[in-house]
Design an enzyme around this catalytic site. Structure first.
Site, short mmCIF file in Angstrom:
data_model
loop_
_atom_site.label_atom_id
_atom_site.label_comp_id
_atom_site.label_asym_id
_atom_site.label_seq_id
_atom_site.Cartn_x
_atom_site.Cartn_y
_atom_site.Cartn_z
N LYS A 209 10.58 -3.00 11.02
CA LYS A 209 10.79 -4.24 10.27
C LYS A 209 11.46 -4.00 8.91
O LYS A 209 12.37 -4.71 8.56
CB LYS A 209 9.46 -4.96 10.01
CG LYS A 209 8.82 -5.58 11.22
CD LYS A 209 7.67 -6.49 10.82
CE LYS A 209 6.59 -5.82 10.00
NZ LYS A 209 5.86 -4.74 10.68
N ARG B 158 0.50 -12.71 8.29
CA ARG B 158 -0.11 -11.79 9.26
C ARG B 158 -1.42 -12.33 9.80
O ARG B 158 -2.03 -11.69 10.66
CB ARG B 158 -0.41 -10.46 8.58
CG ARG B 158 0.72 -9.47 8.62
CD ARG B 158 0.25 -8.21 7.92
NE ARG B 158 0.87 -7.05 8.47
CZ ARG B 158 1.67 -6.22 7.78
NH1 ARG B 158 1.92 -6.45 6.51
NH2 ARG B 158 2.18 -5.17 8.35
N ARG C 179 7.38 9.77 10.88
CA ARG C 179 7.60 9.36 9.50
C ARG C 179 6.54 9.98 8.57
O ARG C 179 6.84 10.39 7.46
CB ARG C 179 7.52 7.83 9.42
CG ARG C 179 7.77 7.28 8.02
CD ARG C 179 7.85 5.76 8.02
NE ARG C 179 6.54 5.14 8.17
CZ ARG C 179 6.32 3.83 8.26
NH1 ARG C 179 7.35 3.00 8.26
NH2 ARG C 179 5.12 3.34 8.38
N ARG D 272 2.96 8.65 4.00
CA ARG D 272 2.40 7.53 3.28
C ARG D 272 0.89 7.67 3.45
O ARG D 272 0.45 8.11 4.52
CB ARG D 272 2.90 6.24 3.97
CG ARG D 272 3.29 5.16 3.03
CD ARG D 272 3.98 4.04 3.77
NE ARG D 272 3.06 3.22 4.56
CZ ARG D 272 3.44 2.12 5.21
NH1 ARG D 272 4.69 1.73 5.18
NH2 ARG D 272 2.57 1.43 5.90
N ARG E 76 -4.29 0.24 12.23
CA ARG E 76 -3.30 -0.78 11.86
C ARG E 76 -2.76 -1.50 13.09
O ARG E 76 -2.54 -2.70 13.09
CB ARG E 76 -2.14 -0.14 11.07
CG ARG E 76 -2.50 0.03 9.59
CD ARG E 76 -1.72 1.13 8.92
NE ARG E 76 -0.29 0.92 8.91
CZ ARG E 76 0.61 1.91 8.81
NH1 ARG E 76 0.22 3.17 8.74
NH2 ARG E 76 1.87 1.63 8.79
P1 ADP Z 1 3.05 -1.67 8.31
O1 ADP Z 1 3.90 -2.79 8.84
O2 ADP Z 1 3.69 -0.34 8.46
O3 ADP Z 1 1.63 -1.72 8.76
P2 ADP Z 1 3.33 -2.70 5.57
O4 ADP Z 1 4.13 -1.86 4.67
O5 ADP Z 1 3.91 -4.01 5.97
O6 ADP Z 1 2.90 -1.80 6.77
O7 ADP Z 1 1.90 -2.99 4.91
C1 ADP Z 1 1.05 -1.94 4.49
C2 ADP Z 1 -0.36 -2.48 4.21
O8 ADP Z 1 -0.29 -3.51 3.20
C3 ADP Z 1 -1.03 -3.16 5.40
O9 ADP Z 1 -1.66 -2.25 6.26
C4 ADP Z 1 -2.03 -4.06 4.66
O10 ADP Z 1 -3.16 -3.35 4.18
C5 ADP Z 1 -1.24 -4.52 3.46
N1 ADP Z 1 -0.54 -5.80 3.76
C6 ADP Z 1 0.83 -5.97 3.83
N2 ADP Z 1 1.11 -7.25 4.14
C7 ADP Z 1 -0.08 -7.90 4.27
C8 ADP Z 1 -0.46 -9.22 4.59
N3 ADP Z 1 0.43 -10.19 4.85
N4 ADP Z 1 -1.79 -9.52 4.64
C9 ADP Z 1 -2.71 -8.60 4.37
N5 ADP Z 1 -2.43 -7.32 4.08
C10 ADP Z 1 -1.13 -6.97 4.03
#
Ligand code: ADP
Length: 192
Positions: A15, A90, A129, A135, A146
């Site tokens: 994404k 989400r 990654r 990370r 996740r």
């Molecule tokens: P990925 O898509 O690789 O899981 P992101 O970089 O989008 O990771 O997000 C990393 C973390 O940030 C998520 O695992 C969550 O803890 C938090 N996060 C990001 N966006 C949201 C959201 N819309 N609602 C709740 N937590 C979020």
């Protein structure tokens, strides 16, 4: 035409990479909630302190924290004529909040793009990654968590957007350019 887009898809589906490209093509800001949270953790802000333990465990940050952050971000001037949301909404509550924000602004979403990818592939990508960039939430146990949280809370949102006629499903497997072209092709019908 202004584009107001949401990009959905499991962790590891690509994404972030695609959001940067699509936002550049369309001239709208890419807004990644994950990036905003990570920047706040790095800078040790109050928001970062509230978010960090959830992120480290692979859990979602509580809706009230996330919703307030997105409301602020969407109110900034650069988002007035369009945006691409990456990683938001989400949860069902976030969908309702976003609907409210858009209604307040007298606008609506143009489309929701769901980037699909199978679980084994996304786990493999994220482990790769992790080995390259590392990370804190990229360990195998946290990656699996996740993905579980995504399947439970976020994947069902695609059906809701499909019910509204907004969903475009795009296969996220393949080369980066290939996937970008697929997304642009899917969006073409909506962007007029
Ligand atoms: P990925 O898509 O690789 O899981 P992101 O970089 O989008 O990771 O997000 C990393 C973390 O940030 C998520 O695992 C969550 O803890 C938090 N996060 C990001 N966006 C949201 C959201 N819309 N609602 C709740 N937590 C979020």
């Amino acid at each position: 035409m202004s584009a107001r887009l949401v990009l959905l898809g499991p962790p590891g589906a690509g994404k972030g990479t695609q959001a940067a490209r699509i936002s550049e093509r369309l001239g709208v800001p890419a807004i990644s909630t994950g990036d905003i949270f990570r920047a706040n953790v790095a800078e040790q802000t109050e928001l970062g302190r509230r978010a960090q333990r959830y992120m480290d465990a692979g859990e979602y940050v509580p809706d009230e924290v996330t919703n307030a952050m997105v409301r602020d971000r969407l109110a900034q001037r650069d988002a007035a004529d369009g945006f691409l949301l990456d990683g938001y909404p989400r949860t069902a509550d976030q969908v309702a909040e976003l609907d409210g924000m858009l209604a307040d602004a007298g606008t609506e979403l143009t489309a929701v793009v769901e980037l699909t990818a199978d679980t084994d592939e996304v786990v493999a990508r994220m482990l790769r990654r992790a080995a390259e960039q590392g990370r804190p939430d990229d360990t195998e146990v946290v990656i699996r968590r996740r993905l579980e949280v995504y399947a439970e809370q976020t994947a069902p949102l695609a059906d809701r957007y499909a019910g509204r006629g907004l969903l475009l499903r795009v296969d996220g497997l393949g080369g980066i350019d290939e996937v970008t072209e697929r997304i642009m092709g899917a969006l073409a019908s909506r962007l007029g």
